[in-house]
Design a protein around this motif. Structure first.
Motif, PDB file in Angstrom:
ATOM      1  N   CYS A 107      16.825   3.400  -9.137  1.00 24.86           N
ATOM      2  CA  CYS A 107      15.820   4.191  -8.569  1.00 24.86           C
ATOM      3  C   CYS A 107      15.119   5.225  -9.756  1.00 24.86           C
ATOM      4  O   CYS A 107      13.774   5.226  -9.739  1.00 24.86           O
ATOM      5  CB  CYS A 107      16.280   5.147  -7.578  1.00 24.86           C
ATOM      6  SG  CYS A 107      16.687   4.605  -6.116  1.00 24.86           S
ATOM      7  N   GLU A 108      15.845   5.378 -10.959  1.00 19.83           N
ATOM      8  CA  GLU A 108      15.189   5.863 -12.086  1.00 19.83           C
ATOM      9  C   GLU A 108      14.303   5.030 -12.671  1.00 19.83           C
ATOM     10  O   GLU A 108      13.178   5.445 -13.353  1.00 19.83           O
ATOM     11  CB  GLU A 108      16.309   6.251 -12.958  1.00 19.83           C
ATOM     12  CG  GLU A 108      17.120   7.596 -12.586  1.00 19.83           C
ATOM     13  CD  GLU A 108      18.402   7.126 -11.432  1.00 19.83           C
ATOM     14  OE1 GLU A 108      18.593   8.145 -10.745  1.00 19.83           O
ATOM     15  OE2 GLU A 108      18.322   5.898 -11.561  1.00 19.83           O
ATOM     16  N   GLU A 109      14.696   3.649 -12.907  1.00 13.95           N
ATOM     17  CA  GLU A 109      13.696   2.720 -13.589  1.00 13.95           C
ATOM     18  C   GLU A 109      12.535   2.631 -12.597  1.00 13.95           C
ATOM     19  O   GLU A 109      11.492   2.344 -13.323  1.00 13.95           O
ATOM     20  CB  GLU A 109      14.728   1.458 -13.807  1.00 13.95           C
ATOM     21  CG  GLU A 109      15.710   1.472 -14.797  1.00 13.95           C
ATOM     22  CD  GLU A 109      16.662   0.260 -14.924  1.00 13.95           C
ATOM     23  OE1 GLU A 109      17.326   0.189 -16.065  1.00 13.95           O
ATOM     24  OE2 GLU A 109      16.689  -0.318 -13.848  1.00 13.95           O
ATOM     25  N   ALA A 110      12.724   2.479 -11.412  1.00  6.04           N
ATOM     26  CA  ALA A 110      11.589   2.052 -10.395  1.00  6.04           C
ATOM     27  C   ALA A 110      10.552   3.363 -10.409  1.00  6.04           C
ATOM     28  O   ALA A 110       9.554   3.137 -10.552  1.00  6.04           O
ATOM     29  CB  ALA A 110      12.205   2.066  -9.121  1.00  6.04           C
ATOM     30  N   ASP A 111      11.182   4.613 -10.472  1.00  6.35           N
ATOM     31  CA  ASP A 111      10.278   5.693 -10.705  1.00  6.35           C
ATOM     32  C   ASP A 111       9.435   5.541 -11.781  1.00  6.35           C
ATOM     33  O   ASP A 111       8.108   5.999 -11.888  1.00  6.35           O
ATOM     34  CB  ASP A 111      11.190   7.095 -10.696  1.00  6.35           C
ATOM     35  CG  ASP A 111      10.258   8.329 -10.342  1.00  6.35           C
ATOM     36  OD1 ASP A 111       9.599   8.423  -9.463  1.00  6.35           O
ATOM     37  OD2 ASP A 111      10.347   9.032 -11.372  1.00  6.35           O
ATOM     38  N   ALA A 112      10.086   5.351 -13.056  1.00  3.95           N
ATOM     39  CA  ALA A 112       9.340   5.092 -14.387  1.00  3.95           C
ATOM     40  C   ALA A 112       8.318   4.202 -14.286  1.00  3.95           C
ATOM     41  O   ALA A 112       7.263   4.415 -14.543  1.00  3.95           O
ATOM     42  CB  ALA A 112      10.406   4.887 -15.392  1.00  3.95           C
ATOM     43  N   HIS A 150       0.718  -1.291  -0.045  1.00  3.79           N
ATOM     44  CA  HIS A 150       0.099  -0.010  -0.111  1.00  3.79           C
ATOM     45  C   HIS A 150       0.900   1.281  -0.052  1.00  3.79           C
ATOM     46  O   HIS A 150       0.319   2.388  -0.543  1.00  3.79           O
ATOM     47  CB  HIS A 150      -0.888   0.066   1.060  1.00  3.79           C
ATOM     48  CG  HIS A 150      -1.775  -1.036   1.284  1.00  3.79           C
ATOM     49  ND1 HIS A 150      -2.715  -1.319   0.330  1.00  3.79           N
ATOM     50  CD2 HIS A 150      -2.178  -2.085   2.181  1.00  3.79           C
ATOM     51  CE1 HIS A 150      -3.457  -2.436   0.407  1.00  3.79           C
ATOM     52  NE2 HIS A 150      -2.952  -3.029   1.510  1.00  3.79           N
ATOM     53  N   PHE A 151       1.955   1.247   0.576  1.00  2.29           N
ATOM     54  CA  PHE A 151       2.829   2.686   0.927  1.00  2.29           C
ATOM     55  C   PHE A 151       4.149   2.228   0.650  1.00  2.29           C
ATOM     56  O   PHE A 151       4.494   1.504   1.799  1.00  2.29           O
ATOM     57  CB  PHE A 151       2.344   3.317   2.066  1.00  2.29           C
ATOM     58  CG  PHE A 151       3.091   4.618   2.013  1.00  2.29           C
ATOM     59  CD1 PHE A 151       2.376   5.812   1.703  1.00  2.29           C
ATOM     60  CD2 PHE A 151       4.319   4.854   2.738  1.00  2.29           C
ATOM     61  CE1 PHE A 151       3.061   7.066   1.637  1.00  2.29           C
ATOM     62  CE2 PHE A 151       4.920   5.997   2.634  1.00  2.29           C
ATOM     63  CZ  PHE A 151       4.157   7.381   2.098  1.00  2.29           C
ATOM     64  N   VAL A 152       5.045   2.636  -0.352  1.00  4.19           N
ATOM     65  CA  VAL A 152       6.318   2.094  -0.405  1.00  4.19           C
ATOM     66  C   VAL A 152       7.216   2.987  -1.000  1.00  4.19           C
ATOM     67  O   VAL A 152       6.707   4.161  -1.633  1.00  4.19           O
ATOM     68  CB  VAL A 152       6.513   0.949  -1.381  1.00  4.19           C
ATOM     69  CG1 VAL A 152       5.714  -0.303  -0.900  1.00  4.19           C
ATOM     70  CG2 VAL A 152       6.092   1.267  -2.943  1.00  4.19           C
ATOM     71  N   ALA A 153       8.631   3.291  -0.866  1.00  2.21           N
ATOM     72  CA  ALA A 153       9.350   4.198  -1.347  1.00  2.21           C
ATOM     73  C   ALA A 153      10.062   3.658  -2.598  1.00  2.21           C
ATOM     74  O   ALA A 153       9.812   2.343  -2.897  1.00  2.21           O
ATOM     75  CB  ALA A 153      10.573   4.138  -0.489  1.00  2.21           C
ATOM     76  N   THR A 154      10.232   4.452  -3.428  1.00  2.39           N
ATOM     77  CA  THR A 154      10.784   4.304  -4.820  1.00  2.39           C
ATOM     78  C   THR A 154      12.168   3.316  -4.430  1.00  2.39           C
ATOM     79  O   THR A 154      12.364   2.408  -5.163  1.00  2.39           O
ATOM     80  CB  THR A 154      11.486   5.368  -5.457  1.00  2.39           C
ATOM     81  OG1 THR A 154      10.200   6.289  -5.716  1.00  2.39           O
ATOM     82  CG2 THR A 154      11.978   5.296  -6.702  1.00  2.39           C
ATOM     83  N   LYS A 155      12.956   3.472  -3.614  1.00  2.00           N
ATOM     84  CA  LYS A 155      14.006   2.901  -3.184  1.00  2.00           C
ATOM     85  C   LYS A 155      13.637   1.380  -2.995  1.00  2.00           C
ATOM     86  O   LYS A 155      14.254   0.338  -3.334  1.00  2.00           O
ATOM     87  CB  LYS A 155      14.515   3.295  -2.016  1.00  2.00           C
ATOM     88  CG  LYS A 155      15.823   2.255  -1.421  1.00  2.00           C
ATOM     89  CD  LYS A 155      16.902   2.513  -2.586  1.00  2.00           C
ATOM     90  CE  LYS A 155      18.384   1.540  -1.929  1.00  2.00           C
ATOM     91  NZ  LYS A 155      19.295   1.862  -2.872  1.00  2.00           N
ATOM     92  N   GLU A 156      12.551   1.119  -2.358  1.00  4.39           N
ATOM     93  CA  GLU A 156      11.949  -0.230  -2.004  1.00  4.39           C
ATOM     94  C   GLU A 156      11.735  -1.076  -3.274  1.00  4.39           C
ATOM     95  O   GLU A 156      12.016  -2.159  -3.392  1.00  4.39           O
ATOM     96  CB  GLU A 156      10.911  -0.145  -1.116  1.00  4.39           C
ATOM     97  CG  GLU A 156      11.297   0.104   0.479  1.00  4.39           C
ATOM     98  CD  GLU A 156      10.040   0.350   1.220  1.00  4.39           C
ATOM     99  OE1 GLU A 156      10.098  -0.520   2.246  1.00  4.39           O
ATOM    100  OE2 GLU A 156       9.041   1.084   1.058  1.00  4.39           O
ATOM    101  N   VAL A 157      10.889  -0.406  -4.140  1.00  4.05           N
ATOM    102  CA  VAL A 157      10.520  -0.881  -5.394  1.00  4.05           C
ATOM    103  C   VAL A 157      11.905  -1.181  -6.307  1.00  4.05           C
ATOM    104  O   VAL A 157      11.953  -2.261  -6.903  1.00  4.05           O
ATOM    105  CB  VAL A 157       9.885   0.178  -6.450  1.00  4.05           C
ATOM    106  CG1 VAL A 157       9.526  -0.505  -7.612  1.00  4.05           C
ATOM    107  CG2 VAL A 157       8.505   0.374  -5.526  1.00  4.05           C
TER     108      VAL A 157
END
Length: 275
Positions: free
Chosen positions: A242-247, A227-234
């Motif tokens: 982190c750029e790929e996770a953000d995208a 439900h609630f995660v950091a981009t870093k966790e993804v």
């Protein structure tokens, strides 16, 4: 297998371990149980108050939070130490034990919520009203939680954690101790933050065989679970930058399944209700 995770609820390094724990649980959760214990000793719990001895000033702690956030990718806002500095972590630690009296999973969810409020929203988690808010947002029985917060049961559970911490000579946090089924063998202790492969190597060593990882869930299923995660966790879970996770998360946002929550360092993502 069992993993003892020794933490201080107000410790940014312990918060920085969250992405690794998530990935371990998703891939190898079928091989171990994890138990969160409050580590440290009474001296640690009084260190916040020892400003005059040159040990810790609020500015020192704020700077350490900022450095840790930059290194770990898990945001923690050091401005809290200027705006609403915290006292001893004693009450926050008791609160974790009070939440656990309602079950292991509610206790685990409460710890996560408490950290989100603390590190991202700058809520002082040594104040009872903020702990009660965390209990509400976690879905705990708030009446029971308030009662347990001042109960001997929670105090005893906390003292038990400290005793185990002392017996295992846990002097720094975070510390993970891995135990296998053979009670004759000592646990394997690892302190601090490491690359994910290090934890997998230790699991393999303790199990005496390389465990087969479970397939990772889709990003949609991952968000439905957490439900609630950091981009870093993804990024850590899915072996992305982190750029790929953000995208990848932005694509979910376009489908109105998640929304971005900016933080001082990096960003977080929240599932959209009815999304």
């Amino acid at each position: 297998m069992e993993i003892y995770s020794f933490i201080d609820p107000l410790c940014p390094d312990c918060w920085g371990l969250e992405p690794m724990i998530k990935k371990l649980q998703l891939e190898y959760g079928h091989t171990f149980r994890i138990r969160h214990l409050v580590g440290g000793n009474i001296k640690t719990f009084n260190s916040f108050k020892r400003k005059n001895e040159g040990i810790t000033t609020h500015a020192d702690v704020a700077e350490r939070w900022e450095r840790t956030a930059s290194r770990s990718g898990m945001s923690c806002d050091g401005d809290l130490w200027y705006e609403d500095p915290m006292d001893t972590p004693y009450i926050a630690s008791i609160a974790i034990k009070a939440a656990e009296l309602q079950g292991k999973l509610p206790g685990f969810n409460f710890l996560r919520k408490m950290r989100e409020l603390l590190f991202i929203q700058k809520q002082n988690m040594t104040k009872e009203e903020n702990l009660i808010q965390a209990a509400k947002e976690t879905g705990l029985d708030v009446h029971e939680f308030k009662k347990d917060l001042h109960s001997q049961a929670a105090v005893k559970a906390f003292q038990c954690d400290l005793k185990i911490s002392s017996e295992m000579e846990v002097n720094e946090l975070p510390t993970l101790v891995f135990f296998n089924e053979n009670i004759e063998e000592e646990g394997l202790k690892i302190t601090g933050l490491y690359e994910y492969e290090v934890y997998v190597r230790i699991l393999t060593e303790m199990l005496k065989t390389k465990p087969t990882p479970e397939p990772l869930p889709s990003l949609d299923a991952f968000m439905d679970r957490y439900h609630f995660v950091a981009t870093k966790e993804v990024a850590v879970v899915y072996d992305m930058s982190c750029e790929e996770a953000d995208a990848a998360m932005k694509k979910l946002a376009l489908k109105q399944k998640v929304e971005k929550v900016p933080a001082k360092h990096g960003s977080f993502w929240r599932t959209v209700k009815n999304g």
